[in-house]
Write an enzyme that holds these catalytic residues in place. Structure first.
Site, PDB file in Angstrom:
ATOM      1  N   LYS A 147       1.373  -1.351   0.166  1.00 45.51           N
ATOM      2  CA  LYS A 147      -0.464  -0.378  -0.039  1.00 45.51           C
ATOM      3  C   LYS A 147       0.845   1.928  -0.038  1.00 45.51           C
ATOM      4  O   LYS A 147       1.977   1.650   0.692  1.00 45.51           O
ATOM      5  CB  LYS A 147      -1.102   0.130   1.415  1.00 45.51           C
ATOM      6  CG  LYS A 147      -1.562   1.325   1.033  1.00 45.51           C
ATOM      7  CD  LYS A 147      -3.387   0.703   1.011  1.00 45.51           C
ATOM      8  CE  LYS A 147      -3.456   2.042   0.742  1.00 45.51           C
ATOM      9  NZ  LYS A 147      -3.502   2.094  -1.092  1.00 45.51           N
ATOM     10  N   LYS A 191       5.180   1.720  -2.876  1.00 43.42           N
ATOM     11  CA  LYS A 191       5.488   3.124  -3.480  1.00 43.42           C
ATOM     12  C   LYS A 191       5.527   3.478  -4.517  1.00 43.42           C
ATOM     13  O   LYS A 191       5.802   2.092  -5.712  1.00 43.42           O
ATOM     14  CB  LYS A 191       6.504   4.039  -3.292  1.00 43.42           C
ATOM     15  CG  LYS A 191       6.348   5.641  -3.136  1.00 43.42           C
ATOM     16  CD  LYS A 191       4.960   5.964  -2.408  1.00 43.42           C
ATOM     17  CE  LYS A 191       4.684   7.376  -2.468  1.00 43.42           C
ATOM     18  NZ  LYS A 191       3.893   8.311  -1.401  1.00 43.42           N
ATOM     19  N   ASP A 216      -0.690  11.228  -4.471  1.00 42.89           N
ATOM     20  CA  ASP A 216       0.428  11.177  -3.885  1.00 42.89           C
ATOM     21  C   ASP A 216       0.871  12.894  -4.729  1.00 42.89           C
ATOM     22  O   ASP A 216      -0.052  13.280  -5.048  1.00 42.89           O
ATOM     23  CB  ASP A 216       1.992  10.070  -4.081  1.00 42.89           C
ATOM     24  CG  ASP A 216       2.809  11.402  -2.565  1.00 42.89           C
ATOM     25  OD1 ASP A 216       2.995  11.246  -2.076  1.00 42.89           O
ATOM     26  OD2 ASP A 216       4.333  11.811  -3.865  1.00 42.89           O
ATOM     27  N   ASN A 243      -2.830  18.504  -1.562  1.00 39.44           N
ATOM     28  CA  ASN A 243      -3.765  18.226  -0.496  1.00 39.44           C
ATOM     29  C   ASN A 243      -3.293  18.038   0.930  1.00 39.44           C
ATOM     30  O   ASN A 243      -4.344  18.700   2.251  1.00 39.44           O
ATOM     31  CB  ASN A 243      -4.078  16.575  -1.229  1.00 39.44           C
ATOM     32  CG  ASN A 243      -4.678  15.569  -0.832  1.00 39.44           C
ATOM     33  OD1 ASN A 243      -4.402  14.774   1.020  1.00 39.44           O
ATOM     34  ND2 ASN A 243      -5.906  16.351  -0.838  1.00 39.44           N
TER      35      ASN A 243
HETATM   36  P1  NDP Z   1       0.390  17.664  -4.416  1.00 35.28           P
HETATM   37  O1  NDP Z   1       0.741  17.596  -5.181  1.00 35.28           O
HETATM   38  O2  NDP Z   1      -1.230  17.575  -3.577  1.00 35.28           O
HETATM   39  O3  NDP Z   1       1.038  18.952  -3.544  1.00 35.28           O
HETATM   40  C1  NDP Z   1       2.222  19.027  -3.109  1.00 35.28           C
HETATM   41  C2  NDP Z   1       2.836  20.347  -2.977  1.00 35.28           C
HETATM   42  O4  NDP Z   1       3.912  20.534  -1.925  1.00 35.28           O
HETATM   43  C3  NDP Z   1       2.155  21.847  -3.878  1.00 35.28           C
HETATM   44  O5  NDP Z   1       1.627  22.572  -3.321  1.00 35.28           O
HETATM   45  C4  NDP Z   1       3.492  21.912  -4.425  1.00 35.28           C
HETATM   46  O6  NDP Z   1       3.779  22.710  -5.749  1.00 35.28           O
HETATM   47  C5  NDP Z   1       4.589  21.284  -3.419  1.00 35.28           C
HETATM   48  N1  NDP Z   1       5.773  21.479  -3.655  1.00 35.28           N
HETATM   49  C6  NDP Z   1       6.009  19.403  -4.975  1.00 35.28           C
HETATM   50  N2  NDP Z   1       7.041  19.605  -5.019  1.00 35.28           N
HETATM   51  C7  NDP Z   1       7.656  20.573  -4.515  1.00 35.28           C
HETATM   52  C8  NDP Z   1       8.857  20.943  -4.784  1.00 35.28           C
HETATM   53  N3  NDP Z   1      10.350  20.140  -5.410  1.00 35.28           N
HETATM   54  N4  NDP Z   1       9.907  22.163  -3.962  1.00 35.28           N
HETATM   55  C9  NDP Z   1       9.058  23.199  -3.673  1.00 35.28           C
HETATM   56  N5  NDP Z   1       7.521  22.549  -3.573  1.00 35.28           N
HETATM   57  C10 NDP Z   1       7.020  21.974  -3.832  1.00 35.28           C
HETATM   58  O7  NDP Z   1       0.994  16.384  -2.771  1.00 35.28           O
HETATM   59  P2  NDP Z   1       0.638  16.248  -1.428  1.00 35.28           P
HETATM   60  O8  NDP Z   1      -0.241  17.646  -0.110  1.00 35.28           O
HETATM   61  O9  NDP Z   1      -0.936  14.495  -1.657  1.00 35.28           O
HETATM   62  O10 NDP Z   1       1.687  15.581  -1.120  1.00 35.28           O
HETATM   63  C11 NDP Z   1       2.883  16.636  -0.170  1.00 35.28           C
HETATM   64  C12 NDP Z   1       3.516  15.505   1.300  1.00 35.28           C
HETATM   65  O11 NDP Z   1       2.803  14.698   1.331  1.00 35.28           O
HETATM   66  C13 NDP Z   1       4.636  14.290  -0.431  1.00 35.28           C
HETATM   67  O12 NDP Z   1       6.007  14.121   0.195  1.00 35.28           O
HETATM   68  C14 NDP Z   1       3.518  13.435   0.393  1.00 35.28           C
HETATM   69  O13 NDP Z   1       4.643  12.589  -0.189  1.00 35.28           O
HETATM   70  C15 NDP Z   1       2.998  13.718   1.372  1.00 35.28           C
HETATM   71  N6  NDP Z   1       2.201  13.102   1.681  1.00 35.28           N
HETATM   72  C16 NDP Z   1       0.695  12.600   1.124  1.00 35.28           C
HETATM   73  C17 NDP Z   1      -0.263  11.890   1.690  1.00 35.28           C
HETATM   74  C18 NDP Z   1      -1.370  12.255   1.069  1.00 35.28           C
HETATM   75  O14 NDP Z   1      -2.456  11.257   1.139  1.00 35.28           O
HETATM   76  N7  NDP Z   1      -2.033  13.107  -0.303  1.00 35.28           N
HETATM   77  C19 NDP Z   1       0.420  11.289   2.168  1.00 35.28           C
HETATM   78  C20 NDP Z   1       1.069  11.128   3.099  1.00 35.28           C
HETATM   79  C21 NDP Z   1       2.170  12.078   2.944  1.00 35.28           C
HETATM   80  P3  NDP Z   1       3.703  22.543  -6.851  1.00 35.28           P
HETATM   81  O15 NDP Z   1       2.136  22.896  -7.141  1.00 35.28           O
HETATM   82  O16 NDP Z   1       4.020  24.242  -7.422  1.00 35.28           O
HETATM   83  O17 NDP Z   1       4.448  21.292  -7.477  1.00 35.28           O
END
Ligand code: NDP
Length: 444
Positions: free
Chosen positions: A90, A126, A166, A240
């Site tokens: 998962k 993953k 993700d 998210n």
């Molecule tokens: P999203 O794609 O919804 O959002 C990611 C956010 O982070 C966006 O605002 C994005 O900006 C920014 N971002 C991404 N990459 C970079 C970078 N290299 N430098 C600066 N900003 C960046 O992803 P999630 O919110 O789902 O995920 C965020 C984190 O949480 C990740 O590490 C993910 O693995 C972790 N996570 C997520 C879960 C989930 O349920 N969604 C569960 C557990 C962990 P932009 O839009 O400009 O790219």
């Protein structure tokens, strides 16, 4: 040389050019030293750590897709099925140009322990692709997702491997992937989580990761005699996790003054306007630079800067290694008392150590953001019994899971003489359950 050091060395030697994977292995194995030393003879004989750090299976495949002008593109798809000792694999699917095998392995390895900590029967995996969804039309996103799933569908299933969202994979992408899986396999089953509510998704899954971060932070502060209510919070990210962390923080009486995306960041002294943020990011899919059009008092800055803002609690919710030692020093100088990782490994190891040695309560991602995968597991349960639970039911279960998780990692840290060190507590508590299951199932 100790067994742990031997294994760390061999991982670095055998997996060159994968710095994030090395970092995750080092962080986890370092904190497992007391447990490994207590069982060293048996673990060595059974090559237990070697089996833990090597994925059960890793799949890499070609994803050709056609853009709106008829041009063919080729991306690379990955699925790493890391460990199935306690349940079906998962873990999410990341769509971002930075994706490579090392990143997916680091995330898959972390996922093993996170999933174990939820107390639910899910193994670690993953996947993802170096495809960049930014700037693509809906049709192009669909073309990519369908071709990605055409290959991935051979390796996943409701009882074998259940991917989720993700970075870059939200409800829209999950929908296209689910549709293609169903068409090719002829099965309407819970093969993906984060599905839309009209086709067997779970209420509260969208909110779960962000809400969970706040539930566990609140419990931790409560156990240290402090209140979350009234705190000023800095959040990074605007995806998210960040959006629903901000929403729950406001519901709990806090004021979140920042958020960011990969081009810039917002400082809103009155508290981030969650409706405006949702409209910008979830509906219009725009950059944060437009936020001041909704809130004239707010400032937009290009580049990085969230961690320079004065706050009581910091919640990094964007991506790996976004909070460095310099940032940690600034946060401590500004009086931060707690940090909880909404993203996976957003804090560098040096920054984590700096927080810990300066008395900041620090919750690692595998504990703090486990609410997302926990609720995914609840979605799997609902799919299996072909029922849908109410929002309040799911949310109440999520809260209970996060509170139990906090006490579980707190106890594990105490048991090994490292009270208050939740990095060690989370790694040990997650590891113990997986190891018990691996030992019970023999050398497989
Ligand atoms: P999203 O794609 O919804 O959002 C990611 C956010 O982070 C966006 O605002 C994005 O900006 C920014 N971002 C991404 N990459 C970079 C970078 N290299 N430098 C600066 N900003 C960046 O992803 P999630 O919110 O789902 O995920 C965020 C984190 O949480 C990740 O590490 C993910 O693995 C972790 N996570 C997520 C879960 C989930 O349920 N969604 C569960 C557990 C962990 P932009 O839009 O400009 O790219």
């Amino acid at each position: 040389m100790s067994y742990v050091d031997e294994v760390i060395e061999s991982v670095i030697r055998e997996n060159p050019n994968e710095p994030e994977f090395h970092q995750a292995i080092r962080e986890v194995l370092d904190s497992l030293r007391p447990v490994v030393e207590a069982n060293e003879q048996q673990y060595r004989r059974d090559a237990l750590l070697e089996r833990l750090v090597n994925p059960e299976r890793q799949i890499k495949f070609r994803v050709p897709w056609i853009d709106d002008c008829g041009q063919v593109h080729v991306n690379t798809g990955y699925r790493v099925q890391f460990n199935s000792a306690i349940g079906p694999y998962k873990g999410g699917l990341r769509l971002h140009p930075s994706v490579n095998l090392g990143i997916i392995k680091f995330l898959g390895f972390e996922q093993i322990f996170k999933n174990s900590l939820t107390g639910l029967p899910i193994g670690g995996g993953k996947g993802g692709s170096d495809f960049d969804p930014k700037g693509k039309s809906d049709r192009e996103i669909m073309a990519f997702c369908q071709n990605f799933m055409s290959e991935l569908c051979k390796y996943i299933g409701a009882d074998t491997d259940v991917p989720a969202g993700d970075i870059g994979t939200g409800a829209r992408e999950i929908g296209y992937m689910f549709g293609q899986y169903k068409k090719l396999r002829g099965l309407f089953e819970g093969v993906l989580t984060g599905k839309g509510l009209s086709y067997s998704g779970s209420l509260a899954r969208t909110e779960a990761t962000g809400y969970g971060v706040l539930y566990i932070t609140e419990e931790m502060l409560k156990c240290h005699g402090e209140k979350l209510e009234g705190k000023t919070i800095a959040v990074s990210g605007a995806g998210n996790v960040a959006i629903y962390a901000i929403e729950k923080a406001h519901q709990l009486g806090c004021r979140v003054v920042t958020c960011s995306d990969s081009t810039g960041w917002i400082y809103d002294p009155d508290g981030i306007d969650i409706d405006a943020l949702k409209e910008i990011k979830e509906v219009k899919r725009e950059r944060l630079s437009v936020y001041p059009d909704y809130r004239p008092n707010a400032e937009y800055h290009e580049g990085k800067g969230v961690w320079n803002v004065k706050c009581d609690v910091a919640l990094p919710c964007a991506t790996q290694n976004e909070l460095t030692l310099e940032d940690a020093k600034q946060l401590v100088k500004n009086g931060v008392t707690a940090v909880a990782e909404g993203a996976n490994m957003p804090t560098t190891m040096e920054a984590t150590e700096y927080f810990q040695s300066n008395g900041v309560y620090f919750l690692p991602g595998k504990a703090a953001n486990a609410g997302g995968v926990a609720t995914s597991a609840l979605e799997m349960s609902q799919n299996s019994e072909r029922l849908s639970w109410s929002f309040d039911d799911v949310d109440a279960k999520l809260k209970e899971i996060m509170i139990n998780l906090y006490h579980n990692i707190d106890r594990a840290a105490e048991k090994y003489g490292c009270g208050g060190n939740y990095v060690i507590g989370a790694n040990i508590a997650g590891f113990e359950k997986v190891v018990n299951a691996m030992n019970a199932q023999g050398i497989v």
